[in-house]
Design a protein around this motif. Structure first.
Motif, PDB file in Angstrom:
ATOM      1  N   VAL A  59    -128.117  -3.387  18.428  1.00 43.48           N
ATOM      2  CA  VAL A  59    -128.483  -2.490  17.291  1.00 43.48           C
ATOM      3  C   VAL A  59    -129.975  -2.597  16.869  1.00 43.48           C
ATOM      4  O   VAL A  59    -130.737  -1.735  16.724  1.00 43.48           O
ATOM      5  N   GLY A  72    -131.643   0.098   6.319  1.00 41.23           N
ATOM      6  CA  GLY A  72    -130.511  -0.666   7.212  1.00 41.23           C
ATOM      7  C   GLY A  72    -131.091  -1.465   8.049  1.00 41.23           C
ATOM      8  O   GLY A  72    -132.109  -1.900   8.215  1.00 41.23           O
ATOM      9  N   SER A  73    -130.053  -1.838   9.048  1.00 36.13           N
ATOM     10  CA  SER A  73    -130.173  -2.911   9.989  1.00 36.13           C
ATOM     11  C   SER A  73    -131.528  -2.613  11.081  1.00 36.13           C
ATOM     12  O   SER A  73    -131.315  -1.446  11.307  1.00 36.13           O
ATOM     13  N   HIS A 117    -131.956  -7.731   8.057  1.00 38.09           N
ATOM     14  CA  HIS A 117    -132.117  -7.613   6.492  1.00 38.09           C
ATOM     15  C   HIS A 117    -132.821  -8.551   5.700  1.00 38.09           C
ATOM     16  O   HIS A 117    -132.328  -9.670   5.735  1.00 38.09           O
ATOM     17  N   ARG A 133    -129.730  -4.620   2.760  1.00 39.81           N
ATOM     18  CA  ARG A 133    -128.605  -4.341   2.048  1.00 39.81           C
ATOM     19  C   ARG A 133    -127.475  -5.560   1.995  1.00 39.81           C
ATOM     20  O   ARG A 133    -127.434  -6.428   2.768  1.00 39.81           O
ATOM     21  N   ASN A 169    -129.186   3.680   7.666  1.00 38.31           N
ATOM     22  CA  ASN A 169    -128.196   2.681   8.463  1.00 38.31           C
ATOM     23  C   ASN A 169    -128.445   2.611   9.877  1.00 38.31           C
ATOM     24  O   ASN A 169    -129.055   3.905  10.368  1.00 38.31           O
ATOM     25  N   ALA A 170    -128.011   1.640  10.678  1.00 43.35           N
ATOM     26  CA  ALA A 170    -127.902   1.924  12.118  1.00 43.35           C
ATOM     27  C   ALA A 170    -126.391   1.892  12.243  1.00 43.35           C
ATOM     28  O   ALA A 170    -125.319   1.378  11.780  1.00 43.35           O
ATOM     29  N   TYR A 175    -118.328  -7.075   4.317  1.00 43.11           N
ATOM     30  CA  TYR A 175    -117.888  -7.962   5.054  1.00 43.11           C
ATOM     31  C   TYR A 175    -118.684  -9.384   4.967  1.00 43.11           C
ATOM     32  O   TYR A 175    -118.062 -10.238   5.517  1.00 43.11           O
ATOM     33  N   GLY A 199    -119.833   2.887  11.017  1.00 49.63           N
ATOM     34  CA  GLY A 199    -120.891   1.760  10.478  1.00 49.63           C
ATOM     35  C   GLY A 199    -119.906   1.052   9.359  1.00 49.63           C
ATOM     36  O   GLY A 199    -118.999   1.486   9.019  1.00 49.63           O
ATOM     37  N   MET A 200    -120.814   0.159   9.023  1.00 50.05           N
ATOM     38  CA  MET A 200    -120.075  -0.764   7.940  1.00 50.05           C
ATOM     39  C   MET A 200    -121.032  -0.891   6.558  1.00 50.05           C
ATOM     40  O   MET A 200    -120.805  -1.951   5.894  1.00 50.05           O
ATOM     41  N   SER A 201    -121.423   0.178   6.203  1.00 48.24           N
ATOM     42  CA  SER A 201    -122.340   0.234   4.939  1.00 48.24           C
ATOM     43  C   SER A 201    -122.268   1.745   4.476  1.00 48.24           C
ATOM     44  O   SER A 201    -121.481   2.593   4.763  1.00 48.24           O
ATOM     45  N   HIS A 221    -123.651  -6.032   2.377  1.00 48.79           N
ATOM     46  CA  HIS A 221    -122.528  -5.460   2.857  1.00 48.79           C
ATOM     47  C   HIS A 221    -120.996  -6.151   2.619  1.00 48.79           C
ATOM     48  O   HIS A 221    -121.159  -7.335   2.210  1.00 48.79           O
ATOM     49  N   TYR A 233    -116.662  -5.034  15.146  1.00 51.39           N
ATOM     50  CA  TYR A 233    -116.952  -3.523  15.858  1.00 51.39           C
ATOM     51  C   TYR A 233    -115.700  -2.958  15.849  1.00 51.39           C
ATOM     52  O   TYR A 233    -114.634  -3.541  16.234  1.00 51.39           O
ATOM     53  N   HIS A 276    -124.903  -6.995  18.001  1.00 53.63           N
ATOM     54  CA  HIS A 276    -125.947  -6.739  16.972  1.00 53.63           C
ATOM     55  C   HIS A 276    -127.230  -6.883  17.501  1.00 53.63           C
ATOM     56  O   HIS A 276    -128.340  -6.156  16.853  1.00 53.63           O
TER      57      HIS A 276
END
Ligand code: R1P
Length: 274
Positions: A249, A28-29, A60, A80, A111-112, A84, A209-211, A82, A191, A246
């Motif tokens: 993150v 992940g991020s 990434h 990875r 992931n984060a 979005y 999260g988004m993944s 995503h 977010y 981000h």
């Protein structure tokens, strides 16, 4: 599902690697550093693999790394895809299909994510015990390829109970504090709002999260065992009086990278009987 695309990617990769991987790592991020620990590494940029999209998100890198960690043959996704980013669910999950074709039986997905559970702290590691799919879609929509898995896959244990137990045991042995919680996947790229986070919490979510969710659905469909590890990179909206970025993150993942690396390596060692 475009099986020709899956086969083309597999064939290209086969022509580049010496040994087939048993374990897949989706990083992940900010967590791509794990791929730097791979011995005898063979690196393949996504741009060289037929059908693979580009990684467009900071943190990434955009390459597959093959080699061994703790005596196990792995393939790591250093970066990875995503939803979005504008990629279809099929493209987001293409690497999981390709991993399966290459012989991968187990995946560690990382992931984060934002902490929703107010007892969590940035920098915590959370083992994923389950997820909630809030993407509003599903990567298995469309004709089903029976060769890969059933039309209606069971998701009652998407995250392997055996691997979760193994990871908890490793955490105990290595003296690493881990949480165990539910990951909620949403599309992003915004977010979440404080009101959305309240809803997620009332639904039983511990991190957001988004993944991850699409990848895990596709892995489960094709009978791959999954272990999920979340790095809590910040508290989700409305918990602290500060905006989310981000950069934060990435900063948190940088801060926890040594703990993350030693935890995952110890898990791989234990998986290999060590
Ligand atoms: C937001 O900061 C990004 O970090 C997380 C979110 O999903 C989003 O992409 O990335 P990974 O889930 O890829 O770790």
């Amino acid at each position: 599902m475009d099986t020709k695309k899956i086969q083309a990617a597999k064939q290209y990769i086969h022509s580049k690697i010496m040994e087939a991987p048993d374990l897949g790592l989706i990083l992940g991020s900010g967590l791509g550093v794990l791929a730097d620990e791979i011995n005898n590494a063979i690196t393949i940029p996504y741009s060289d693999i037929p059908g693979f999209p580009k990684s467009t998100v900071a943190g990434h890198k955009g390459q597959l790394v093959f080699g061994d960690i703790e005596g196990v043959q792995v393939v790591a996704m250093q970066g990875r895809f995503h939803y979005y980013e504008g990629y279809s669910m099929e493209l987001v999950t293409l690497p999981v299909r390709v991993m399966k074709e290459l012989g991968v039986q187990t995946i560690i997905v990382t992931n984060a994510a934002g902490g929703v559970n107010t007892s969590y702290q940035p920098g915590d590691l959370m083992l994923i015990k389950d997820h909630i799919n809030f993407f509003g879609t599903n990567p298995l929509i469309g004709p089903n390829e029976e060769r890969y898995g059933p039309r209606f896959p069971d998701m009652s244990s998407a995250y392997s109970k055996k691997l979760l137990q193994l990871a908890l045991q490793v955490a105990d042995e290595e003296n690493i504090r881990v949480r165990k919680g539910v990951y909620v996947g949403m599309t992003g790229p915004t977010y979440e709002t404080p009101a959305e986070i309240k809803m997620v919490r009332s639904f039983g979510g511990d991190a957001v999260g988004m993944s991850t969710v699409p990848e895990v659905i596709v892995a489960k469909h094709s009978n791959i065992e999954v272990l999920g590890i979340t790095c809590i990179s910040n508290m989700a909206a409305g918990i602290l009086d500060q905006p989310l970025t981000h950069d934060e993150v990435i900063e948190t993942t940088e801060m926890v990278k040594l703990k993350f690396l030693s935890f995952v390596k110890a898990i791989v060692r234990k998986m290999n009987g060590g």
